[in-house]
Design a protein around this motif. Structure first.
Motif, PDB file in Angstrom:
ATOM      1  N   ASN A 141     -10.260   9.499 -18.765  1.00 23.16           N
ATOM      2  CA  ASN A 141      -9.473  10.005 -17.644  1.00 23.16           C
ATOM      3  C   ASN A 141      -8.471  11.089 -18.006  1.00 23.16           C
ATOM      4  O   ASN A 141      -8.135  11.925 -17.157  1.00 23.16           O
ATOM      5  CB  ASN A 141      -8.726   8.842 -16.981  1.00 23.16           C
ATOM      6  CG  ASN A 141      -9.651   7.858 -16.307  1.00 23.16           C
ATOM      7  OD1 ASN A 141     -10.131   8.102 -15.203  1.00 23.16           O
ATOM      8  ND2 ASN A 141      -9.917   6.740 -16.979  1.00 23.16           N
ATOM      9  N   GLU A 142      -7.971  11.083 -19.257  1.00 21.89           N
ATOM     10  CA  GLU A 142      -6.894  12.002 -19.613  1.00 21.89           C
ATOM     11  C   GLU A 142      -7.126  12.690 -20.962  1.00 21.89           C
ATOM     12  O   GLU A 142      -6.223  12.749 -21.800  1.00 21.89           O
ATOM     13  CB  GLU A 142      -5.556  11.259 -19.645  1.00 21.89           C
ATOM     14  CG  GLU A 142      -5.161  10.572 -18.361  1.00 21.89           C
ATOM     15  CD  GLU A 142      -3.853   9.813 -18.496  1.00 21.89           C
ATOM     16  OE1 GLU A 142      -2.903  10.369 -19.102  1.00 21.89           O
ATOM     17  OE2 GLU A 142      -3.781   8.663 -18.033  1.00 21.89           O
ATOM     18  N   ARG A 207     -12.746  20.734 -18.856  1.00 24.66           N
ATOM     19  CA  ARG A 207     -12.097  19.987 -17.772  1.00 24.66           C
ATOM     20  C   ARG A 207     -12.943  20.024 -16.501  1.00 24.66           C
ATOM     21  O   ARG A 207     -13.097  19.012 -15.816  1.00 24.66           O
ATOM     22  CB  ARG A 207     -10.712  20.570 -17.489  1.00 24.66           C
ATOM     23  CG  ARG A 207      -9.710  20.385 -18.612  1.00 24.66           C
ATOM     24  CD  ARG A 207      -8.316  20.845 -18.202  1.00 24.66           C
ATOM     25  NE  ARG A 207      -7.414  20.814 -19.341  1.00 24.66           N
ATOM     26  CZ  ARG A 207      -7.140  21.853 -20.107  1.00 24.66           C
ATOM     27  NH1 ARG A 207      -7.674  23.043 -19.835  1.00 24.66           N
ATOM     28  NH2 ARG A 207      -6.310  21.736 -21.133  1.00 24.66           N
ATOM     29  N   ALA A 208     -13.477  21.182 -16.190  1.00 27.08           N
ATOM     30  CA  ALA A 208     -14.264  21.317 -14.964  1.00 27.08           C
ATOM     31  C   ALA A 208     -15.520  20.445 -15.018  1.00 27.08           C
ATOM     32  O   ALA A 208     -15.885  19.809 -14.021  1.00 27.08           O
ATOM     33  CB  ALA A 208     -14.643  22.784 -14.749  1.00 27.08           C
ATOM     34  N   ARG A 210     -15.950  17.644 -16.796  1.00 31.32           N
ATOM     35  CA  ARG A 210     -15.545  16.238 -16.680  1.00 31.32           C
ATOM     36  C   ARG A 210     -15.228  15.878 -15.237  1.00 31.32           C
ATOM     37  O   ARG A 210     -15.624  14.819 -14.745  1.00 31.32           O
ATOM     38  CB  ARG A 210     -14.326  15.972 -17.575  1.00 31.32           C
ATOM     39  CG  ARG A 210     -13.980  14.488 -17.720  1.00 31.32           C
ATOM     40  CD  ARG A 210     -12.541  14.277 -18.149  1.00 31.32           C
ATOM     41  NE  ARG A 210     -11.614  14.622 -17.085  1.00 31.32           N
ATOM     42  CZ  ARG A 210     -11.300  13.796 -16.081  1.00 31.32           C
ATOM     43  NH1 ARG A 210     -11.840  12.590 -15.996  1.00 31.32           N
ATOM     44  NH2 ARG A 210     -10.443  14.174 -15.150  1.00 31.32           N
ATOM     45  N   GLU A 211     -14.525  16.745 -14.538  1.00 32.46           N
ATOM     46  CA  GLU A 211     -14.123  16.448 -13.167  1.00 32.46           C
ATOM     47  C   GLU A 211     -15.323  16.415 -12.219  1.00 32.46           C
ATOM     48  O   GLU A 211     -15.335  15.654 -11.247  1.00 32.46           O
ATOM     49  CB  GLU A 211     -13.101  17.483 -12.690  1.00 32.46           C
ATOM     50  CG  GLU A 211     -11.748  17.343 -13.386  1.00 32.46           C
ATOM     51  CD  GLU A 211     -10.828  18.532 -13.135  1.00 32.46           C
ATOM     52  OE1 GLU A 211     -11.247  19.457 -12.380  1.00 32.46           O
ATOM     53  OE2 GLU A 211      -9.717  18.558 -13.697  1.00 32.46           O
ATOM     54  N   ARG A 212     -16.351  17.222 -12.480  1.00 34.89           N
ATOM     55  CA  ARG A 212     -17.536  17.240 -11.622  1.00 34.89           C
ATOM     56  C   ARG A 212     -18.465  16.067 -11.896  1.00 34.89           C
ATOM     57  O   ARG A 212     -19.053  15.502 -10.979  1.00 34.89           O
ATOM     58  CB  ARG A 212     -18.343  18.535 -11.840  1.00 34.89           C
ATOM     59  CG  ARG A 212     -17.763  19.785 -11.260  1.00 34.89           C
ATOM     60  CD  ARG A 212     -18.790  20.903 -11.240  1.00 34.89           C
ATOM     61  NE  ARG A 212     -19.408  21.142 -12.526  1.00 34.89           N
ATOM     62  CZ  ARG A 212     -20.684  20.865 -12.806  1.00 34.89           C
ATOM     63  NH1 ARG A 212     -21.472  20.303 -11.902  1.00 34.89           N
ATOM     64  NH2 ARG A 212     -21.177  21.141 -14.012  1.00 34.89           N
ATOM     65  N   ALA A 215     -17.979  10.396 -12.416  1.00 36.45           N
ATOM     66  CA  ALA A 215     -17.704   9.850 -11.087  1.00 36.45           C
ATOM     67  C   ALA A 215     -18.340   8.474 -10.964  1.00 36.45           C
ATOM     68  O   ALA A 215     -19.287   8.132 -11.677  1.00 36.45           O
ATOM     69  CB  ALA A 215     -18.234  10.789 -10.003  1.00 36.45           C
ATOM     70  N   LEU A 243     -11.487   7.241 -11.502  1.00 36.32           N
ATOM     71  CA  LEU A 243     -12.456   8.336 -11.381  1.00 36.32           C
ATOM     72  C   LEU A 243     -12.729   8.651  -9.919  1.00 36.32           C
ATOM     73  O   LEU A 243     -12.635   7.789  -9.043  1.00 36.32           O
ATOM     74  CB  LEU A 243     -13.772   7.953 -12.067  1.00 36.32           C
ATOM     75  CG  LEU A 243     -13.740   7.794 -13.586  1.00 36.32           C
ATOM     76  CD1 LEU A 243     -15.088   7.294 -14.078  1.00 36.32           C
ATOM     77  CD2 LEU A 243     -13.366   9.108 -14.268  1.00 36.32           C
ATOM     78  N   THR A 244     -13.093   9.903  -9.668  1.00 38.13           N
ATOM     79  CA  THR A 244     -13.471  10.288  -8.316  1.00 38.13           C
ATOM     80  C   THR A 244     -14.677   9.477  -7.856  1.00 38.13           C
ATOM     81  O   THR A 244     -15.486   9.020  -8.666  1.00 38.13           O
ATOM     82  CB  THR A 244     -13.788  11.801  -8.259  1.00 38.13           C
ATOM     83  OG1 THR A 244     -14.042  12.177  -6.920  1.00 38.13           O
ATOM     84  CG2 THR A 244     -15.015  12.121  -9.104  1.00 38.13           C
TER      85      THR A 244
END
Length: 454
Positions: A141-142, A207-208, A210-212, A215, A243-244
């Motif tokens: 997460n971080e 980062r992008a 991981r964020e996409r 989930a 997570l999203t």
């Protein structure tokens, strides 16, 4: 990539882990007796659990859909680089301290990416489970992606890529994928990237991604060891709950495989020729997949007993090893094989391989070959479940393939159900309906590169 680097004799805790691992094989039940529980956290996150209190060890494996297929077209290798950086500092903890905590507490944490998925693994002594879970939570997460860590891990990947440019096996594998999938499909791009693409990957790219990709909707989790459902459920929310909900994956088209035969020769000054061959395969949910799996064992998957081994090595001494396997992907499916032989025997070796593929496609296996293969495949199945990590990884793959929580218990029945006509039909479909794609790396006598080719 395994990121735990401690010496097992360094501390009493590490020595305890070594003992736990050594006991692991004896304590776990055989595959047919594995009791799998479906655990759902208060936040709705599902995991499959095999609870085994006899060994004070917990193994968690998990996967997100995506993998290298989600790398940007101009930056292949992004997922692979990310897999090396998640434990290089997270939250308020910088890289050196994060690694020190892992080593001190005998925690193994690793990540890797293949074409279709991004994987993670955690192994820890039960007494250190809370600390291990907290470190995993931070890593997922971080992650920090500090400049010095990104620079250091990028340099390691680039060094590996430079070595692979001189490794004929690596060159053959990479060029074969490019031959089959072309330059436009994500599967045609190298999982580890290129010297140019990896050099251009930034912390923002990491980062992008991981964020996409990270989930909850594509997440599959398996946990094995000294933990029960009551304790596991809240830990799932602790690690994955932030997570999203839904991944933002780029669409990946079905791969259109080439029609007809293709051959590529990559010249390299080495005494041997590395051969990669294959063709269209069957997807994991195909009704004939299990029959094709048995057929491949007879053809080239059965090591010393396979037809290819007998014909290429035992009878003619053309190659030290020759093999084949099924490679089902989410957006394609392949049959893949390989061998290495002297340059002056490359043409002969390839002719023998082609002949054996054609014979299997035309005749299929014999009743005796089928019976022997089925006995071996059923008897050897428990070897996939002799450690907690192996069990957890198998359970994650079973989830990803959509095979059902009872698959371990019914798998050998599915093998038993393969009859001779099923095997012959699968052999025709696997080996007789598509082209053969071949890449040769070396200086093979009697074979010429196509005009204008490599």
């Amino acid at each position: 990539m395994t990121l735990f680097t401690g010496h097992l004799s360094a501390t009493p805790v590490l020595a305890a882990l070594a003992m736990a691992v050594s006991l692991n094989t004896a304590a776990l039940a055989p595959a047919g007796a594995v009791d799998i529980q479906r655990v759902v956290s208060p936040g709705g996150i599902e995991a499959w659990l095999v609870s085994e209190p006899a060994v004070p060890l917990v193994s968690m494996q998990f996967a997100f859909d995506g993998g290298a297929a989600q790398d940007p077209a101009d930056k292949p290798g992004l997922a692979n680089l990310l897999s090396s950086l998640l434990d290089e500092g997270a939250g308020e903890i910088r890289a050196a301290e994060f690694q020190e905590r892992l080593e001190t507490l005998a925690i193994e944490m690793s990540f890797d990416a293949d074409r279709d998925a991004f994987y993670g693994e955690l192994r820890t002594l039960t007494e250190n489970l809370d600390a291990a879970v907290d470190l995993l939570r931070l890593a997922i997460n971080e992650p920090r992606f500090d400049e010095d860590a990104v620079t250091r891990m990028r340099a390691q990947v680039l060094a590996s890529l430079r070595r692979e440019l001189q490794d004929p096996d690596a060159v053959a594998g990479r060029r074969w994928s490019q031959l089959v999938f072309g330059e436009y499909h994500p599967y045609g791009r190298p999982v580890k990237g290129t010297l140019d693409s990896v050099a251009r990957i930034t912390a923002d790219d990491l980062r992008a991604y991981r964020e996409r990709v990270f989930a909850r909707d594509t997440l599959k989790i398996a946990v094995v060891g000294d933990i029960d459902a009551e304790r596991l459920a809240p830990l799932l929310d602790e690690v994955f709950g932030a997570l999203t909900q839904q991944a933002r994956l780029d669409p990946v088209p079905e791969a259109a495989l080439p029609d007809g035969d293709l051959t590529e020769i990559v010249e390299m000054e080495i005494p041997q020729t590395i051969i990669r061959f294959g063709g269209p395969g069957l997807k994991r949910d195909d009704a004939d997949f299990m029959a094709a799996f048995v057929v491949n064992h007879i053809l080239g998957g059965g090591a010393f007993s396979s037809r290819l081994y007998q014909e290429v090595r035992e009878k003619r001494g053309l190659s030290y090893s020759v093999y084949s396997y099924l490679y089902p992907l989410k957006h394609s499916a392949l049959f893949v094989g390989g061998a290495a032989t002297r340059n002056d025997r490359a043409a002969e070796s390839l002719d023998i391989i082609r002949a054996e593929l054609a014979r299997m496609a035309t005749e299929g296996p014999s009743e005796e070959e089928l019976d022997k293969a089925k006995r071996y495949l059923k008897g050897s199945y428990p070897l996939r479940f002799d450690t907690s990590s192996k069990i957890a990884r198998q359970l994650v793959e079973i989830q990803r393939d959509g095979l059902g929580i009872d698959y371990i218990n019914i798998r050998n029945d599915l093998i038993d159900a393969v009859g001779i006509e099923d095997a012959r039909r699968a052999a025709r479909r696997l080996l007789g309906e598509g082209g053969l794609y071949v890449t040769l790396v070396g200086r093979p006598d009697g074979l010429a590169a196509p005009a204008g080719g490599g």
